[in-house]
Design an enzyme around this catalytic site. Sequence first.
Site, short mmCIF file in Angstrom:
data_model
loop_
_atom_site.label_atom_id
_atom_site.label_comp_id
_atom_site.label_asym_id
_atom_site.label_seq_id
_atom_site.Cartn_x
_atom_site.Cartn_y
_atom_site.Cartn_z
N ARG A 1 -12.06 -19.81 4.71
CA ARG A 1 -11.11 -19.89 5.82
C ARG A 1 -11.74 -19.98 7.19
NH1 ARG A 1 -6.33 -15.73 4.26
NH2 ARG A 1 -5.49 -17.14 2.70
N ARG B 1 -12.81 -12.04 4.54
CA ARG B 1 -11.99 -11.76 3.36
C ARG B 1 -11.83 -12.99 2.49
NH1 ARG B 1 -5.65 -11.77 2.63
NH2 ARG B 1 -5.97 -13.56 3.99
N GLU C 1 -7.73 -20.93 -4.54
CA GLU C 1 -7.75 -20.93 -3.07
C GLU C 1 -9.18 -20.99 -2.59
OE1 GLU C 1 -5.43 -17.47 -1.93
OE2 GLU C 1 -3.59 -18.62 -2.03
N ASP D 1 -0.90 0.22 14.56
CA ASP D 1 -0.58 1.62 14.89
C ASP D 1 -1.48 2.62 14.15
OD1 ASP D 1 1.45 0.25 16.10
OD2 ASP D 1 3.09 1.30 15.10
N GLU E 1 -4.18 -2.94 4.57
CA GLU E 1 -4.85 -3.65 5.66
C GLU E 1 -5.34 -2.72 6.77
OE1 GLU E 1 -2.91 -7.32 6.65
OE2 GLU E 1 -4.15 -7.60 8.43
N GLN F 1 2.36 -15.29 0.64
CA GLN F 1 2.83 -16.46 -0.10
C GLN F 1 1.95 -16.74 -1.30
OE1 GLN F 1 2.63 -19.55 2.83
NE2 GLN F 1 4.51 -18.92 3.84
N HIS G 1 -5.96 -17.49 10.20
CA HIS G 1 -5.51 -18.41 9.15
C HIS G 1 -5.54 -19.80 9.76
CE1 HIS G 1 -3.35 -20.41 6.01
NE2 HIS G 1 -3.45 -19.32 5.28
N ALA H 1 0.83 -1.21 0.00
CA ALA H 1 0.00 0.00 0.00
C ALA H 1 0.86 1.26 0.00
CB ALA H 1 -0.92 -0.01 1.21
N LEU I 1 -4.02 -8.26 -1.11
CA LEU I 1 -2.98 -7.61 -1.91
C LEU I 1 -3.64 -6.85 -3.06
CD1 LEU I 1 -0.16 -10.33 -2.04
CD2 LEU I 1 -0.13 -8.20 -0.78
N HIS J 1 -4.59 -13.65 11.48
CA HIS J 1 -3.93 -13.48 10.18
C HIS J 1 -4.27 -12.16 9.50
CE1 HIS J 1 -2.08 -14.72 6.50
NE2 HIS J 1 -3.20 -14.72 5.83
C1 LIG Z 1 2.18 -14.66 6.25
C2 LIG Z 1 1.20 -13.89 5.44
C3 LIG Z 1 0.78 -14.37 4.21
C4 LIG Z 1 -0.14 -13.65 3.46
N1 LIG Z 1 -0.50 -14.11 2.22
C5 LIG Z 1 -1.31 -13.35 1.45
C6 LIG Z 1 -1.60 -13.71 0.11
O1 LIG Z 1 -1.11 -14.72 -0.39
N2 LIG Z 1 -2.42 -12.91 -0.61
C7 LIG Z 1 -2.98 -11.77 -0.11
O2 LIG Z 1 -3.72 -11.08 -0.82
N3 LIG Z 1 -2.71 -11.39 1.15
C8 LIG Z 1 -1.88 -12.13 1.93
N4 LIG Z 1 -1.60 -11.73 3.20
C9 LIG Z 1 -2.12 -10.45 3.67
C10 LIG Z 1 -1.32 -9.32 3.01
O3 LIG Z 1 0.03 -9.68 2.94
C11 LIG Z 1 -1.46 -8.03 3.75
O4 LIG Z 1 -2.80 -7.74 4.01
C12 LIG Z 1 -0.87 -6.88 2.94
O5 LIG Z 1 0.45 -7.20 2.56
C13 LIG Z 1 -0.89 -5.61 3.73
O6 LIG Z 1 -0.16 -4.66 3.03
P1 LIG Z 1 0.00 -3.24 3.64
O7 LIG Z 1 0.84 -2.46 2.70
O8 LIG Z 1 -1.33 -2.72 4.01
O9 LIG Z 1 0.77 -3.49 5.03
P2 LIG Z 1 2.22 -4.17 5.32
O10 LIG Z 1 2.74 -4.86 4.14
O11 LIG Z 1 2.09 -4.94 6.57
O12 LIG Z 1 3.12 -2.90 5.64
C14 LIG Z 1 2.89 -2.12 6.80
C15 LIG Z 1 4.01 -1.11 6.91
O13 LIG Z 1 3.69 -0.13 7.86
C16 LIG Z 1 4.81 0.09 8.71
N5 LIG Z 1 4.32 0.64 9.96
C17 LIG Z 1 3.46 0.08 10.84
N6 LIG Z 1 3.26 0.91 11.86
C18 LIG Z 1 3.99 2.03 11.63
C19 LIG Z 1 4.20 3.24 12.31
N7 LIG Z 1 3.63 3.52 13.51
N8 LIG Z 1 5.03 4.16 11.77
C20 LIG Z 1 5.66 3.92 10.59
N9 LIG Z 1 5.51 2.77 9.91
C21 LIG Z 1 4.67 1.86 10.41
C22 LIG Z 1 5.46 -1.27 8.80
O14 LIG Z 1 6.77 -1.18 9.29
C23 LIG Z 1 5.35 -1.71 7.34
O15 LIG Z 1 6.35 -1.09 6.58
C24 LIG Z 1 -0.67 -12.44 3.97
C25 LIG Z 1 -0.25 -11.96 5.21
C26 LIG Z 1 0.68 -12.68 5.95
C27 LIG Z 1 1.12 -12.12 7.26
#
Ligand SMILES: Cc1cc2nc3c(=O)[nH]c(=O)nc-3n(C[C@H](O)[C@H](O)[C@H](O)COP(=O)(O)OP(=O)(O)OC[C@H]3O[C@@H](n4cnc5c(N)ncnc54)[C@H](O)[C@@H]3O)c2cc1C
Length: 530
Positions: free
Chosen positions: A279, A375, A104, A212, A364, A37, A233, A6, A381, A340
């Site tokens: 799920r 979900r 899936e 946060d 997220e 994954q 999960h 994001a 993603l 999860h």
């Molecule tokens: C093991 C695993 C497998 C998954 N597999 C899938 C999949 O196959 N397909 C799918 O669609 N989804 C999957 N998901 C869910 C998906 O990965 C996440 O929902 C998605 O990556 C979230 O992206 P994001 O950019 O919102 O957050 P994230 O990728 O979690 O990034 C959050 C960022 O915010 C930063 N941050 C947090 N708090 C602060 C703060 N106070 N100040 C500054 N920075 C901060 C963190 O350091 C990080 O850089 C999976 C999740 C996990 C954990």
Amino acid sequence: MGSGLAGLGYALKVADFARVRLITKRGLTDTSTSKAQGGIAAVLGADDKFEYHIKDTLTTGEGLSHPDIVELVVRQGPERIRELVEMGAHFDHGADNGYDLGREGGHSHRRIIHAHDMTGAEVERILAEKVLAHPNIQVFENHMGVDLITRQRLLRRGAVVADAEESCLGAYVLNTVTGEVDTFRAAITLLATGGVGKVYLYTSNPDIATGDGIAMAYRVGAWIGNMEFVQFHPTCLYHTAAKNFLISEALRGEGAKLLDGRGRAFMEKYHPLKDLAPRDTVARAIDLEMKKSGADCVYLDISHKDPDFVKTRFPNIYQECLKFGVDITIAPIPVVPAAHYMCGGVVTDAFGRTTIANLYAVGEVSMTGLHGANRLASNSLLEALVFSHQAAQAARETLPELQAKPFVPVPDWNPYGATDSEEAVVVSHNWDEIRRCMGNYVGIVRTDRRLLRAKHRIDLIQQEIQEYYWNFLITSDLLELRNIATVADLIVRMALRRKESRGLHYNLDYPQADDVSFHRDTIISSTGWH
Ligand SMILES: Cc1cc2nc3c(=O)[nH]c(=O)nc-3n(C[C@H](O)[C@H](O)[C@H](O)COP(=O)(O)OP(=O)(O)OC[C@H]3O[C@@H](n4cnc5c(N)ncnc54)[C@H](O)[C@@H]3O)c2cc1C
């Protein structure tokens, strides 16, 4: 704020017309995105249609997904994937040279584009590379958002005049290396801080997932929604030395079966789709099997498949399990359900705009209306990809107007005489207590009694933190504790309010869905329910 899909995706798009300061609390790639994954859901197969993906998403969301948002996200999917490919992301191809699309739980068709079983790492790799090379983006690693700066907040301190409309002006940010709190002003602030898994003892999420962004937004009065819908999960590796290792649902898509301790398949008792049931059904089934037998785990077996196929299709899972002494080509994998994914979050519109002007939320951390009560696998993603684009579009339109507005001075962070704490044990003790309490009382199967018990404990911990927070200089641990306590409180209060069972929220006291009273989102802000 945040460097997962994001945050990076949005930064790259906005950097075309503005300067971006991207803060992230650990290293650039310490994200949930890097851990993903299975892959990204999108209509790419010859036999698939937007209508099918829309229907699958709505069915899984159990009446709470917003149809306009589902349609928006699904229809944009292929275009956003194409952009990733043009940037240089590599996804697996099948025999006919088209994409090798996985299947899936909950999906009626094969539509999960993936890079082996490390899709997120591939996406993160390419985006991080582009971000680091972009002249308009400045990256601040080890910088943690503490609190958002809003006009209301400044008003309370007498720093702005009263007639101004509420809006976000930036954030106070802790440099976790020096311990100093800096003021980051911004015309637009985007929360891309990811999920909340660390609120629970067992989670697939990395350590950064402490909610946060949700806590910060709540503190400044933004609307927060649907936090009762926590996705567990079904299959995390169960091993004392393994920390949060997820066994992807894609294994079941390729024929892996869940077995009890005596080697008997059990999913046919719970759902016609058996091991490919949604799920929440699978997680509840495992929870029940474990409670019935008293076992610590169940097993996931793919050993009947050709070992070469298993090693090629799931190289990461194969290697990781091997490290813990499980050869998945010959033996079943011990697994347990773990927190999860958070379906709720900061309420946004179709452009990632929150209820506070100039504050956006994507990924997220947000609640866009896509997921509803549950979900659909690999839609998250996709959501982050589509909404980072949507938010950048909105930013492009509003930025000129914002830049023309008069400058509002923002005072520096004031620690109000706080001193260094010598009692870090208070922080670690409360961390542990919240996570255990949430796991025990606010997990996969809930009751009002358990929820009230959790509420009582969390109220006490919040009081203690409030006192501690103001007396001592802030650290990242203390900030995260304060945030997980806020998030735990929101989950519990919302779960108590929904007197029915729907999607991921399952309460034994109200085992049916109640469309008359609860066919709606649960929404709260610091001023009350909405
Ligand atoms: C093991 C695993 C497998 C998954 N597999 C899938 C999949 O196959 N397909 C799918 O669609 N989804 C999957 N998901 C869910 C998906 O990965 C996440 O929902 C998605 O990556 C979230 O992206 P994001 O950019 O919102 O957050 P994230 O990728 O979690 O990034 C959050 C960022 O915010 C930063 N941050 C947090 N708090 C602060 C703060 N106070 N100040 C500054 N920075 C901060 C963190 O350091 C990080 O850089 C999976 C999740 C996990 C954990």
